[in-house]
Every structure is written in structure tokens, then in C-alpha cells.
Design an enzyme around this catalytic site. Structure first.
Site, PDB file in Angstrom:
ATOM      1  N   SER A 125       0.834  -1.205   0.000  1.00 44.71           N
ATOM      2  CA  SER A 125       0.000   0.000   0.000  1.00 44.71           C
ATOM      3  C   SER A 125       0.864   1.248   0.000  1.00 44.71           C
ATOM      4  CB  SER A 125      -0.898   0.001   1.241  1.00 44.71           C
ATOM      5  OG  SER A 125      -1.462   1.271   1.477  1.00 44.71           O
ATOM      6  N   GLU A 127       0.409   3.557   1.792  1.00 43.50           N
ATOM      7  CA  GLU A 127       0.512   3.987   3.182  1.00 43.50           C
ATOM      8  C   GLU A 127       1.886   3.667   3.778  1.00 43.50           C
ATOM      9  OE1 GLU A 127      -1.560   5.695   5.104  1.00 43.50           O
ATOM     10  OE2 GLU A 127      -3.223   5.852   3.699  1.00 43.50           O
ATOM     11  N   TYR A 149      -1.492   0.551  10.191  1.00 45.89           N
ATOM     12  CA  TYR A 149      -1.720  -0.148   8.928  1.00 45.89           C
ATOM     13  C   TYR A 149      -0.483  -0.052   8.035  1.00 45.89           C
ATOM     14  CZ  TYR A 149      -3.639  -1.030   4.249  1.00 45.89           C
ATOM     15  OH  TYR A 149      -3.854  -1.508   2.985  1.00 45.89           O
TER      16      TYR A 149
END
Length: 319
Positions: A125, A127, A149
Site C-alpha cells: 500500500s 501507506e 496499517y
């Protein structure tokens, strides 16, 4: 695709899982999927062989992978909500980090036991970049996650590289936001389009959101699934940023959705709830997919407004 006869997919109940299963079945691949419940996920094709289990149950999952001896492994399973990762960081670390690494080990053991190539695709991701040091981000951008996360995904991303150096055909797909009408309403994009459709239909009064200024790189989910398959079948594994190269704010997404629904005075219908604001939230994530374009021949097929249009049209029909 030569030699690919069986694939194992985790996280098949989400939008990506259903699109991936359809793609693999169309290629003539036997698809096995791990699911937490015994129910068939809404969009998953009936030809997929379901195995009930928990990815965090390492022993059971490893035994299943050993028994199936798949040619391709796609790890889509994750505690996929950033907000949920703040509520349960332990679970986020276990599912998004530890379980992913255990699955890498399982795939490596199959490759060794059968003396064959097993292609492993880890769904990472954007992120992992957190508040990035540069924009757009590439595969070389430093990892500096700002939420549980992203931190868990960063661990799995790095370990994918470790197993690649060990000889496993392992690729980490750094996926930026990707949407479709199959997106769950608990994700902000589908919350927007479904609520906007309800407002247009007269069954809702307002749209309640958190940070409207966060900017993300929004793509079309089937395109990102195509990148996964291309990576699995490339001659060697690698890390790939999968993105469109353009970022839009949540406010832009809201405005485009209301426009598609034919609602002009939308500002008065949107309310920001401080309770929905995250402790930390990257301000702008935008990816450079040059490596995927060059090595995999991959390119996105839909523009931002077309993605929003397809989602709103689906939700208008449902409303």
C-alpha cells in the site's frame, strides 16, 4: 502464463479478490481462495474453490498451501481499514505483517519441495510511505509510515524483498487507492457515492465525512488486478508502484460524485465530523508507475471522473 495451472488467493472476499478470481478463471487457472466465513462472497465466481480458514492460523494455512502446491500465490488479505488499525493495532500487525510473512515462507517451502517456480504477489500500500519525502513516490522512496496499517504493510513489503533475495519469485505491489462499484460502503469512496445517490433519490439528507483535504491517487480496481497478474508472470519478481500519477482530494471526489448525480448545491449537504478525523493522515499520496509501465507494459485505463461516474451510476441504480 505457461505452466500456471493453480492459484491460491487470500482476501478474495474484497473487490480486488473478485476481479482477480474472474481474471484467473478466464485464463484457465484453477483458483483456490481462503475465506474467513463459510459464505460465498457476493461477487466471487462460483468456480472458485473456497477454503475456510484464518490467515493468522499459520499451521493450518501452511498445510493448505503445501497440499495445494499452487503456481501463483496472491496475498490480498488485510485488515484493510487505516481507521480500524488505530482501533486494533495488534490485529493489524498480525494480519498485515506477520501472517503475510508466514505466507511467504509457505510459498518458499512449496517452491523448494516441488523444485518449481512459485510466483508470490504481496499487495502492499502507498501507506508505507506515510508523509512522503518526495512526490510522486517511486519504489525508491523511503518508507516512513504514520499509522499501524502502513507500518505493518511496510514490514511485509520489506520481507517480500528478503524472500526475493532468497530465490522466491516475489513481487510487492505498492497499490495506491483503487476503486470500483464493488468497493465496500465502509470505504470512504463508496460511502461518498452511495450516500450521494441516496441524497439524489431523496432518501438521505447529508454526507458526513472526516478530512476533505487529504489527497490520494485514485485508480480503477480491475487495472490494479491486471498489474498483479502481470507481475506474477514476469520473468522475475520486483517491487512495483501501481498508480495513475494524478492526485485528487476527498473534496474533489465528493464534488465529482454530486455532479454525476445531478446535485448542484452539494456544499450544504456535506458535514465534517471531527470524530472521523484520523490521528495522523498523509496529506498527499501520488505514485509514479514508470517501472510497471516499462517492465510490465501496464497502464491505467480509466480517468478519475470515469471511475466516479461508474460508481455513482451503480449506486443510483441501487438507490
Amino acid at each position: 502464463m505457461a505452466g500456471v495451472s493453480r492459484a491460491f488467493v487470500t482476501g478474495a472476499s474484497g473487490q480486488d479478490g473478485s476481479y482477480l478470481a474472474e481474471r484467473l478463471l478466464a485464463d484457465g487457472v484453477e483458483v483456490h481462495a481462503l475465506t474467513l466465513s463459510g459464505e460465498v462472497p457476493e461477487f466471487l465466481p462460483a468456480d472458485v474453490v473456497l477454503h475456510r480458514g484464518d490467515l493468522c492460523d499459520v499451521a493450518a494455512t501452511r498445510a493448505l498451501v503445501a497440499d495445494l502446491a499452487p503456481d501463483e500465490v496472491y496475498n490480498l488479505a488485510a485488515l484493510s481499514s487505516v481507521a480500524a488499525s488505530w482501533e486494533d493495532p495488534d490485529l493489524s500487525a498480525a494480519v498485515n505483517g506477520g501472517a503475510a510473512v508466514a505466507l511467504l515462507e509457505s510459498a518458499w517451502r512449496v517452491a523448494q519441495a516441488h523444485d518449481k517456480q512459485v510466483a508470490f504477489v504481496q499487495c502492499s500500500s502507498a501507506e508505507i510511505f506515510g508523509e512522503p519525502s518526495e512526490s510522486p513516490q517511486t519504489e525508491a522512496t523511503p518508507l516512513r509510515p504514520v499509522n499501524p496499517y502502513g507500518a505493518a504493510k511496510a514490514y511485509a513489503h520489506l520481507m517480500t524483498g528478503v524472500y526475493r533475495s532468497r530465490g522466491l519469485h516475489a513481487s510487492s505491489m505498492v497499490l495506491y487507492n483503487h476503486e470500483s462499484p464493488r468497493r465496500s460502503p465502509r470505504f470512504v469512496t463508496r460511502k461518498i457515492t452511495s450516500t450521494v445517490a441516496a441524497i439524489a433519490a431523496g432518501t438521505a439528507d447529508e454526507l458526513v465525512l472526516g478530512n476533505l483535504d487529504a489527497r490520494r491517487d485514485f485508480g480503477w480496481a480491475p487495472d490494479y488486478v491486471d498489474a498483479m497478474v502481470r507481475a506474477a508472470r514476469h520473468e522475475q519478481g520486483d517491487d512495483y508502484v501501481i498508480a495513475t500519477g494524478a492526485s485528487h482530494s476527498v473534496r474533489d471526489f465528493v464534488a465529482a460524485a454530486f455532479e454525476q448525480a445531478g446535485v448542484s448545491d452539494w456544499e450544504a449537504r456535506v458535514r465534517v465530523d471531527p470524530a472521523l478525523l484520523r490521528p495522523t493522515d498523509p496529506t498527499d499520496l501520488r505514485g509514479d508507475a514508470t517501472r510497471a509501465r516499462t517492465a510490465l507494459g501496464w497502464a491505467p485505463t480509466l480517468e478519475f471522473t470515469d471511475i466516479v461516474k461508474r460508481m455513482v451510476e451503480t449506486d443510483l441504480a441501487l438507490a
